[in-house]
Design a protein around this motif. Structure first.
Motif, PDB file in Angstrom:
ATOM      1  N   ASP A 269       0.879  -1.170   0.000  1.00  0.00           N
ATOM      2  CA  ASP A 269       0.000   0.000   0.000  1.00  0.00           C
ATOM      3  C   ASP A 269       0.915   1.217   0.000  1.00  0.00           C
ATOM      4  O   ASP A 269       1.604   1.471   0.986  1.00  0.00           O
ATOM      5  CB  ASP A 269      -0.912   0.003   1.227  1.00  0.00           C
ATOM      6  CG  ASP A 269      -1.838   1.213   1.209  1.00  0.00           C
ATOM      7  OD1 ASP A 269      -2.274   1.597   0.106  1.00  0.00           O
ATOM      8  OD2 ASP A 269      -2.122   1.790   2.280  1.00  0.00           O
ATOM      9  N   ARG A 290       1.610   6.001   5.349  1.00  0.00           N
ATOM     10  CA  ARG A 290       2.941   5.392   5.178  1.00  0.00           C
ATOM     11  C   ARG A 290       2.871   4.285   4.133  1.00  0.00           C
ATOM     12  O   ARG A 290       1.760   3.874   3.754  1.00  0.00           O
ATOM     13  CB  ARG A 290       3.414   4.799   6.509  1.00  0.00           C
ATOM     14  CG  ARG A 290       2.553   3.631   6.982  1.00  0.00           C
ATOM     15  CD  ARG A 290       2.579   3.489   8.474  1.00  0.00           C
ATOM     16  NE  ARG A 290       1.888   4.609   9.099  1.00  0.00           N
ATOM     17  CZ  ARG A 290       1.770   4.786  10.409  1.00  0.00           C
ATOM     18  NH1 ARG A 290       2.311   3.934  11.232  1.00  0.00           N
ATOM     19  NH2 ARG A 290       1.146   5.825  10.920  1.00  0.00           N
ATOM     20  N   GLN A 291       4.041   3.814   3.721  1.00  0.00           N
ATOM     21  CA  GLN A 291       4.076   2.647   2.835  1.00  0.00           C
ATOM     22  C   GLN A 291       3.995   1.398   3.701  1.00  0.00           C
ATOM     23  O   GLN A 291       4.749   1.265   4.668  1.00  0.00           O
ATOM     24  CB  GLN A 291       5.372   2.623   2.039  1.00  0.00           C
ATOM     25  CG  GLN A 291       5.436   3.750   1.006  1.00  0.00           C
ATOM     26  CD  GLN A 291       6.822   3.927   0.455  1.00  0.00           C
ATOM     27  OE1 GLN A 291       7.810   3.782   1.163  1.00  0.00           O
ATOM     28  NE2 GLN A 291       6.910   4.272  -0.809  1.00  0.00           N
ATOM     29  N   THR A 292       3.073   0.515   3.372  1.00  0.00           N
ATOM     30  CA  THR A 292       2.929  -0.728   4.139  1.00  0.00           C
ATOM     31  C   THR A 292       3.067  -1.914   3.197  1.00  0.00           C
ATOM     32  O   THR A 292       2.286  -2.051   2.250  1.00  0.00           O
ATOM     33  CB  THR A 292       1.555  -0.784   4.840  1.00  0.00           C
ATOM     34  OG1 THR A 292       1.402   0.388   5.635  1.00  0.00           O
ATOM     35  CG2 THR A 292       1.421  -2.029   5.712  1.00  0.00           C
ATOM     36  N   GLU A 293       4.054  -2.733   3.452  1.00  0.00           N
ATOM     37  CA  GLU A 293       4.238  -3.939   2.635  1.00  0.00           C
ATOM     38  C   GLU A 293       3.249  -5.008   3.127  1.00  0.00           C
ATOM     39  O   GLU A 293       3.288  -5.418   4.295  1.00  0.00           O
ATOM     40  CB  GLU A 293       5.672  -4.444   2.776  1.00  0.00           C
ATOM     41  CG  GLU A 293       6.058  -5.392   1.678  1.00  0.00           C
ATOM     42  CD  GLU A 293       7.540  -5.712   1.709  1.00  0.00           C
ATOM     43  OE1 GLU A 293       8.019  -6.139   2.771  1.00  0.00           O
ATOM     44  OE2 GLU A 293       8.210  -5.533   0.667  1.00  0.00           O
ATOM     45  N   ILE A 294       2.340  -5.418   2.255  1.00  0.00           N
ATOM     46  CA  ILE A 294       1.297  -6.364   2.682  1.00  0.00           C
ATOM     47  C   ILE A 294       1.720  -7.807   2.357  1.00  0.00           C
ATOM     48  O   ILE A 294       1.637  -8.681   3.207  1.00  0.00           O
ATOM     49  CB  ILE A 294      -0.038  -5.996   2.006  1.00  0.00           C
ATOM     50  CG1 ILE A 294      -0.421  -4.565   2.411  1.00  0.00           C
ATOM     51  CG2 ILE A 294      -1.146  -6.966   2.435  1.00  0.00           C
ATOM     52  CD1 ILE A 294      -1.492  -3.945   1.553  1.00  0.00           C
ATOM     53  N   SER A 302       1.618  -7.874   6.509  1.00  0.00           N
ATOM     54  CA  SER A 302       0.926  -6.924   7.397  1.00  0.00           C
ATOM     55  C   SER A 302      -0.552  -6.782   7.051  1.00  0.00           C
ATOM     56  O   SER A 302      -0.929  -6.798   5.880  1.00  0.00           O
ATOM     57  CB  SER A 302       1.584  -5.543   7.305  1.00  0.00           C
ATOM     58  OG  SER A 302       0.918  -4.625   8.142  1.00  0.00           O
ATOM     59  N   LEU A 304      -3.822  -4.056   7.509  1.00  0.00           N
ATOM     60  CA  LEU A 304      -3.975  -2.599   7.554  1.00  0.00           C
ATOM     61  C   LEU A 304      -4.865  -2.247   8.751  1.00  0.00           C
ATOM     62  O   LEU A 304      -5.820  -2.971   9.052  1.00  0.00           O
ATOM     63  CB  LEU A 304      -4.620  -2.078   6.263  1.00  0.00           C
ATOM     64  CG  LEU A 304      -3.867  -2.371   4.960  1.00  0.00           C
ATOM     65  CD1 LEU A 304      -4.626  -1.801   3.764  1.00  0.00           C
ATOM     66  CD2 LEU A 304      -2.450  -1.800   5.006  1.00  0.00           C
ATOM     67  N   THR A 318      -1.993   1.907  10.928  1.00  0.00           N
ATOM     68  CA  THR A 318      -1.080   2.042   9.778  1.00  0.00           C
ATOM     69  C   THR A 318      -1.500   3.245   8.920  1.00  0.00           C
ATOM     70  O   THR A 318      -1.035   3.408   7.798  1.00  0.00           O
ATOM     71  CB  THR A 318      -1.119   0.768   8.899  1.00  0.00           C
ATOM     72  OG1 THR A 318      -2.488   0.434   8.635  1.00  0.00           O
ATOM     73  CG2 THR A 318      -0.423  -0.388   9.575  1.00  0.00           C
ATOM     74  N   ASN A 320      -4.687   3.926   7.785  1.00  0.00           N
ATOM     75  CA  ASN A 320      -5.570   3.470   6.709  1.00  0.00           C
ATOM     76  C   ASN A 320      -7.056   3.644   7.035  1.00  0.00           C
ATOM     77  O   ASN A 320      -7.892   2.854   6.596  1.00  0.00           O
ATOM     78  CB  ASN A 320      -5.275   2.003   6.372  1.00  0.00           C
ATOM     79  CG  ASN A 320      -3.974   1.859   5.605  1.00  0.00           C
ATOM     80  OD1 ASN A 320      -2.935   1.569   6.164  1.00  0.00           O
ATOM     81  ND2 ASN A 320      -4.030   2.119   4.303  1.00  0.00           N
TER      82      ASN A 320
END
Lengths: 442, 457
Positions: A269, A290-294, A302, A304, A318, A320
């Motif tokens: 994301d 932020r950038q969230t690596e899913i 991760s 959200l 996060t 979102n």
């Protein structure tokens, strides 16, 4: 008047969110302009908590007296609500990324600009293909401004805006019509790539005039970015919500750290991806984005979170949180889902398919089961591929499960597209193996 | 109303417009979302604004404002937008004539939602949640309730003066269940514009809980269906969504014109025992007396004894098709212009019992309830199925899970082999850029072919 101070007389904690949005749009139908519109909308939302009781008031105004009245109304609502013992607190002060300013030209663009884009494109289409009809389309701009503030000193305002252009074409065949062909472009400024959209539409329409049946069975299928976005929006996006994790209704359950999809796939994301139009620095309760690596190379990394469920779980937000402007309620959603690009050109991927299908859009992705990831959708428009070449358009049903199909990735394209409808994000083409198909077109 | 009339007179005297329309709404809504014991939203919403549509130089312009002192400027903006639109038109928009009405449309609700205390509404939702949670397999519940009260005014330069008392109630449920086979979910949606709080005397919490738990259990214990074309017996709810998605959208004149229906008006498209209408129905969620252009709503016989007879129109498309407007211009609210929409789309009754419809089917599917659907201009339709069963040797057997059906509507229509004599409707929402409250329904029906089941086997 300081409205937060005013609200503190009524609530233990309070948040004021104000959204102002200006929109200019032209619409095309039957190759001519059907309507132009100018819309201004202001919505303010008061969210207050008293003794763990939530009250929300929504009003279409930002005038101080109306906001004061809404604070009192929200307080009345809170008094009638039941306490939520899991409530912890609204978010505190945040540090934000540097916002990207909105392009100046967006603030001065006139509706004539969009009328001309649509008419020139419609003329070009008609010139190139007399059987083509622009069944619908729009071009326009939006300018949005939001202010979020709460009684913990959080205060953030941000602007966003962009332009869009889309057309939906059909071609006439033997008393009927081809499948509808859709394409679009979005931008942060006025540089919309209308020529690319028109060329792509005409190219697809040309192939759609030949209608061929699909075969029942399991075949390789290339999903174009719009189809991929639709599928993920209704099967993967619900499952990565932290709320579902807490409630035990995500099929991803306790699979954090486990490989659940193909190692070829990484999904992030990323609100600040260069192709994204709305590069927000804060979510709808003011938490820094932020950038969230899913998913990282197939491993689930991760969920959200918004601040409520982030607090309940101990994971923290996060950034979102997304707000429904009608009800004022908050949900969890990605800002801009990005599937990282692969190594092959779309043309090479297409050439590699001996017998299979290319899917442009889906019908019924929204009827997928968010609790299981099961889907049963119609591919329309879709195209049949034989020996690496498209031989005609078709319609078929595809059934499966999101995790299962994402484990059968054969190839991912280098090219990515910003998708801004039916699921927002940056998507490549993906070739999946062994997709179950039932023919619909005869 | 007087203020709006003054503004209209000013506009008529100062602008060279062929037609001006002002819609004003002032609506209060209560919305509550109860998720697993907690109200995630508990909201009062005040909506107040003006939508202005101007026809000038043969083209449409539209603008909105939420400010009472900005209406004159909003008219000017809509006029400017119309003139801009005119630069992109070859043909001038013409409007078919309508009877000009001055009327007040009173709510039929016996107990208006605004007269019911919020405590009472909360009590009902909590009782419903309690009943849902009684299901051992229920893992999570979500109940969304919304009601609205207010008024809408329509004034036009032709003299239309209509005031509506606005009101509706709406409820949506999503229940997730879990058993040894895994997770499943079911939805239930109801609503009314004609019944107020008395609606829940019929739609009791017990009835609603029983209905959705039946769907959930069918999903949880279901088997994946086979994919392919099979005989299908469709319940009134499935028949309704086929009427809406597969055929109704193609009979909306703005879509008809680019669909296969365009060349089929007046032609036989189904067996003669098949009739379908968009009409006022008892309890219909799309019921109204006038549409948002001030046209009186009348029944539209889309298919009469198998012949495609009428389509749904607004004034612009009525002029284009040289037909009479029939009251299908609807706007979700003041902030959007009216477009052609369905109201209550239903297949009409036949003369078969359910047992007769099932008779002789060695293997097929009995489809009962849906979860979403979508149509395309080439008449391809898709309907997600949330409750369905296998038919084996004419008997209803085990339930199926997570599937959908599809077909090409103009082909599937010809494959209707029998029509039931019962009738029921379902309430829901339709999205076509804007949301509209609609109903759909009909009797049970049998399709021998034409419906493809998208199973995972």
């Amino acid at each position: 008047m300081n409205l937060i101070k005013f609200g503190e007389k009524y609530f233990d904690e309070m948040e004021i969110a104000i959204y102002r949005r200006k929109e200019i749009r032209a619409e095309v139908e039957l190759n001519q302009i059907s309507l132009s519109l100018a819309r201004d909308r202001t919505v303010a939302i008061i969210r207050g908590i008293k003794d763990h009781r939530l009250g929300i008031a929504v009003v279409e105004s930002d005038q101080e007296d109306k906001l004061q009245d809404s604070i009192i109304l929200a307080h009345k609502m809170a008094k009638m609500n039941t306490p939520d013992e899991r409530w912890m607190s609204l978010p505190g002060k945040q540090s934000y990324a540097t916002p990207k300013p909105v392009e100046d030209e967006l603030k001065s663009v006139e509706p004539d600009f969009f009328v001309k884009l649509l008419i020139d494109a419609s003329k070009e289409i008609k010139n190139q293909d007399p059987r083509a009809m622009v069944a619908g389309g729009e071009a326009g701009s939006t300018l949005s401004e939001s202010e979020i503030m709460n009684s913990h000193g959080l205060e953030v305002s941000q602007e966003s805006g962009g332009t869009y252009f889309y057309l939906y074409l059909v071609g006439r065949i033997d008393g009927g019509v081809t499948p509808g062909i859709f394409d679009m472009d979005v931008g942060r400024g006025l540089e919309l790539n209308v020529d690319r959209v028109v060329t792509s539409l005409l190219d697809k329409l040309k192939k759609a005039y030949t209608v061929v049946p699909a075969k029942n069975g399991e075949f390789p299928v290339i999903f174009e970015p719009f189809a991929l976005a639709e599928l993920l929006e209704f099967t993967i996006v619900p499952a990565i919500s932290g709320e579902r994790k807490v409630k035990g209704t995500s099929y991803l359950g306790d699979k954090l750290g486990q490989k659940v999809i193909s190692e070829k796939i990484t999904i992030v994301d990323d609100p600040w991806h260069p192709l994204n139009v709305e590069q927000l620095i804060a979510d709808d309760e003011g938490v820094a984005t932020r950038q969230t690596e899913i998913f990282s190379r197939g491993t689930f990394r991760s969920y959200l979170w918004d601040s409520y469920w982030g607090n309940v779980s101990g994971e923290g937000s996060t950034g979102n949180a997304y707000r429904n402007l009608k009800t004022g309620g908050l949900g969890i959603a990605p800002h801009n889902l990005v599937i990282l690009s692969g190594s092959q050109n779309v043309e090479d991927i297409l050439s590699s398919v001996k017998e299979g299908y290319l899917v442009s859009l889906l019908q019924g992705a929204h009827s997928s089961n968010p609790d299981t990831g099961d889907f049963s959708v119609v591919a329309n428009p879709a195209f049949k591929i034989e020996d690496g070449e498209i031989v005609g358009s078709t319609v078929f049903m595809m059934s499966g499960n999101a995790l299962s199909i994402l484990n059968r990735v054969e190839a991912i394209s280098k090219e990515q597209r910003m998708v801004y409808a039916m699921g927002k994000g940056v998507y490549p083409h993906i070739l999946f193996q062994d997709v179950k198909i039932a023919s619909v077109a005869k | 109303m007087e203020e709006l009339e003054k503004l209209l007179r000013w506009a008529e005297n100062n602008l060279q417009a062929e037609y001006i329309e002002i819609r004003y709404e002032d609506v209060s809504r209560f919305h509550a979302q109860l998720k697993d014991g907690i109200f995630k939203t508990f909201t009062t919403q005040q909506s107040h604004g003006y939508g202005i549509r101007v026809l000038a130089q043969g083209a449409w312009g539209f603008s909105t404002t939420t400010k009472d002192d900005d209406v004159k400027d909003a008219i000017l903006r809509a006029y400017k937008m119309a003139r801009v639109s005119s630069t992109g038109r070859k043909e001038k928009v013409k409007l078919a004539d309508i009877e000009i009405n001055e009327d007040v449309v009173r709510s039929k609700m016996q107990v208006k939602p605004e007269d019911v205390s919020i405590e009472e509404k909360v009590k009902r939702m909590k009782n419903l949640e309690r009943l849902l949670k009684k299901g051992d397999e229920v893992a999570s519940t979500e109940i969304r309730y919304e009601d609205a009260s207010g008024e809408k005014l329509l004034v036009t330069s032709e003299g239309t003066r209509i005031r509506w008392e606005l009101g509706y109630i709406w409820q949506y449920l999503w229940v997730t269940g879990k058993n040894e086979k895994g997770l499943a979910a079911a939805r239930d949606e109801i609503g009314s514009v004609d019944y107020g709080w008395e609606f829940f005397e019929k739609e009791t919490e017990e009835l609603i809980a029983e209905r959705i738990l039946k769907k959930l259990r069918a999903q949880l214990n279901g088997v994946y269906p086979k994919r392919g074309e099979f005989p299908v017996v469709a319940s009134p709810i499935i028949v309704g969504i086929i009427a809406h998605e597969a055929l109704g959208h193609l009979a909306e004149a703005d879509l008809t014109i680019n669909s296969p229906f365009h060349n089929l008006i007046g032609k036989q498209i189904a067996p003669e025992y098949v009739s379908m209408s968009d009409r006022l129905v008892e309890g219909g969620f799309g019921n109204d007396l006038y549409d948002d252009e001030g046209t009186r709503v009348r029944d539209v016989q889309i298919i009469k004894r198998g012949i495609l007879q009428e389509i749904m129109l607004n004034r612009e498309y009525a002029a284009r098709y040289n037909m009479e407007p029939n009251g299908h211009a609807r706007a979700e609210n003041y902030s959007v212009p009216p477009i052609i929409r369905m109201r209550n789309t239903v297949f009409e009754r036949g003369d078969h019992t359910l047992e007769e419809l099932l008779e002789g089917i060695k293997f097929g599917y009995y489809l009962v309830d849906y979860r979403g659907g979508q149509a395309e201009l080439n008449s391809s339709f898709q309907v997600g199925v949330q409750e369905g069963y296998i038919i084996r040797n004419g008997e209803i057997a085990e339930s199926i899970k997570d599937t959908s059906i599809s077909g090409i509507a103009i082909d599937a229509l010809r494959q209707i082999s029998a029509v039931g004599k019962d009738f029921d409707i379902e309430m829901g929402r339709c999205g076509k850029g804007q949301m509209a409250y609609v109903s759909s329904g009909g009797p049970h029906m049998r399709f021998d072919r034409g419906i493809v089941v998208g199973g995972q086997r």
